[in-house]
Design a protein around this motif. Structure first.
Motif, PDB file in Angstrom:
ATOM      1  N   VAL A 141       0.842  -1.206   0.000  1.00  8.31           N
ATOM      2  CA  VAL A 141       0.000   0.000   0.000  1.00  8.31           C
ATOM      3  C   VAL A 141       0.871   1.248   0.000  1.00  8.31           C
ATOM      4  CG1 VAL A 141      -1.739   1.298   1.285  1.00  8.31           C
ATOM      5  CG2 VAL A 141      -1.888  -1.193   1.160  1.00  8.31           C
ATOM      6  N   ALA A 142       1.905   1.246   0.837  1.00  6.99           N
ATOM      7  CA  ALA A 142       2.804   2.408   0.918  1.00  6.99           C
ATOM      8  C   ALA A 142       3.501   2.657  -0.417  1.00  6.99           C
ATOM      9  CB  ALA A 142       3.835   2.192   2.018  1.00  6.99           C
ATOM     10  N   CYS A 143       3.911   1.590  -1.085  1.00  7.44           N
ATOM     11  CA  CYS A 143       4.657   1.727  -2.347  1.00  7.44           C
ATOM     12  C   CYS A 143       3.769   2.154  -3.503  1.00  7.44           C
ATOM     13  CB  CYS A 143       5.359   0.422  -2.694  1.00  7.44           C
ATOM     14  SG  CYS A 143       6.696  -0.037  -1.564  1.00  7.44           S
ATOM     15  N   THR A 144       2.517   1.715  -3.489  1.00  8.51           N
ATOM     16  CA  THR A 144       1.613   2.053  -4.594  1.00  8.51           C
ATOM     17  C   THR A 144       0.896   3.374  -4.374  1.00  8.51           C
ATOM     18  OG1 THR A 144      -0.125   0.693  -3.578  1.00  8.51           O
ATOM     19  CG2 THR A 144       1.234  -0.350  -5.274  1.00  8.51           C
ATOM     20  N   ASP A 145       0.519   3.675  -3.145  1.00  8.24           N
ATOM     21  CA  ASP A 145      -0.279   4.878  -2.881  1.00  8.24           C
ATOM     22  C   ASP A 145       0.565   6.120  -2.630  1.00  8.24           C
ATOM     23  OD1 ASP A 145      -2.397   3.209  -3.101  1.00  8.24           O
ATOM     24  OD2 ASP A 145      -3.117   3.423  -1.046  1.00  8.24           O
ATOM     25  N   HIS A 146       1.711   5.951  -1.972  1.00  7.40           N
ATOM     26  CA  HIS A 146       2.492   7.111  -1.545  1.00  7.40           C
ATOM     27  C   HIS A 146       3.891   7.156  -2.161  1.00  7.40           C
ATOM     28  CE1 HIS A 146      -0.698   7.522   1.374  1.00  7.40           C
ATOM     29  NE2 HIS A 146      -0.395   6.363   1.913  1.00  7.40           N
ATOM     30  N   GLY A 147       4.537   5.995  -2.262  1.00  7.84           N
ATOM     31  CA  GLY A 147       5.931   5.978  -2.691  1.00  7.84           C
ATOM     32  C   GLY A 147       6.889   6.409  -1.602  1.00  7.84           C
ATOM     33  N   PHE A 148       6.356   6.726  -0.422  1.00  9.72           N
ATOM     34  CA  PHE A 148       7.152   7.134   0.745  1.00  9.72           C
ATOM     35  C   PHE A 148       6.640   6.385   1.965  1.00  9.72           C
ATOM     36  CE2 PHE A 148       8.977  10.559  -1.573  1.00  9.72           C
ATOM     37  CZ  PHE A 148       9.989  11.123  -0.800  1.00  9.72           C
ATOM     38  N   PHE A 149       7.549   5.971   2.853  1.00 11.56           N
ATOM     39  CA  PHE A 149       7.138   5.335   4.100  1.00 11.56           C
ATOM     40  C   PHE A 149       8.285   5.404   5.100  1.00 11.56           C
ATOM     41  CE2 PHE A 149       8.577   2.065   1.122  1.00 11.56           C
ATOM     42  CZ  PHE A 149       9.516   1.348   1.840  1.00 11.56           C
ATOM     43  N   TYR A 150       7.994   5.073   6.352  1.00 10.51           N
ATOM     44  CA  TYR A 150       9.002   5.045   7.409  1.00 10.51           C
ATOM     45  C   TYR A 150       9.473   3.615   7.634  1.00 10.51           C
ATOM     46  CZ  TYR A 150       7.274   9.740   8.543  1.00 10.51           C
ATOM     47  OH  TYR A 150       6.907  11.056   8.484  1.00 10.51           O
TER      48      TYR A 150
END
Length: 288
Positions: free
Chosen positions: A9-18
């Motif tokens: 989800v982080a990679c597809t929706d935002h491209g940024f994560f912690y």
């Protein structure tokens, strides 16, 4: 990221994560920031003795412009690049002036490389690939990873409109692992097509890396994973950060994953060797 189930989800929706629980020693991170600050406090003529060659060493203020559509003089930051230690191309400050500088940076490089390699296994699993997929395709044979120390001196010239700490850009590689000193400035734009663009602040999180997907991973996944546009505002106060660009081996062929294309969604990019892709992007950025 404490829960690997959140990764797709982080990679597809935002491209940024912690990223937390990454295994990089916190005291080592503090030491890297301390030594980075020590180096950037040197007079410009001293730093220029280590001016960038082979994309290693020092780059001065305004030396690059990440958003080439801007008409300004460049980005208001200075930096220092460290590449793979094994190839012998790195430049180092003297031990006399900065004791333990080289050994600290090499240790940090190896620890973050290990963290990035483990993260790539999770990314492979999230794409329904073998966890060692990136190793099998040669991306990790001799990863062309790059460590970059960054210094944003602060409000140098508030009258210069359009000057950013780092103008809007996306990163070239697979993933980037960033740590900051906590001073705000990083922003992301999730939708490049929206006008005017909407920029959101990315707060730092103590003990965590800020990770973003790069253009090479976006190519591999046929734009399933997003390489998100980001920038650094001109900081009102001094700001330091350390970026680790997890790049594949130079001769690694980057081509659309079978699981990410179909008749209805054909590959958007032709296959390309990573080094050819990187050199073209660097040529545009540095005007070489």
């Amino acid at each position: 990221m404490s829960d690997a189930l959140q990764l797709p989800v982080a990679c597809t929706d935002h491209g940024f994560f912690y990223l937390v629980n990454h295994g990089v020693d916190e005291e080592l991170v503090h030491k890297v920031f301390e030594l980075s600050s020590n180096f950037f406090s040197f007079p410009t003529e001293e730093k220029m003795k280590l001016a960038k060659k082979n994309h290693r060493g020092y780059t001065s203020l305004y030396a690059e412009k990440l958003d080439t559509t801007l008409s300004n003089k460049g980005d208001s930051k200075e930096s220092f690049y460290v590449g793979p230690p094994a190839d012998g191309l790195n430049q180092w400050p003297s031990e006399e002036h900065l004791p333990s500088w080289r050994s600290t940076m090499e240790t940090y490089y190896q620890q973050v490389l290990s963290a990035g390699t483990r993260l790539l296994s999770l990314i492979a699993l999230s794409l329904e690939l073998d966890e060692d997929f990136f190793r099998k395709v040669g991306a990790l044979n001799e990863p062309f990873a790059s460590l970059r120390l960054l210094h944003y001196p602060g409000d140098l010239d508030s009258s210069s409109e359009g000057i950013y700490g780092a103008s809007a850009h996306s990163d070239y590689g697979m993933i980037t692992l960033l740590v900051t000193d906590g001073v705000q400035g990083l922003q992301i734009c999730r939708d490049r097509s929206k006008q005017p663009p909407v920029w959101e602040d990315v707060p730092s999180m103590k003990g965590a890396f800020i990770v973003n997907i790069g253009d090479t991973m976006e190519r591999w996944t046929n734009c399933l994973f997003r390489s998100t546009l980001h920038r650094v505002l001109p900081p009102i106060q001094e700001r330091y950060s350390v970026a680790f660009f997890m790049n594949p081996s130079k001769d690694c062929m980057v081509e659309c994953l079978e699981s990410c294309c179909s008749e209805a969604c054909p590959p958007r990019f032709p296959p390309i060797k990573f080094i050819d892709y990187l050199e073209e992007r660097l040529r545009v950025t540095y005007g070489g």
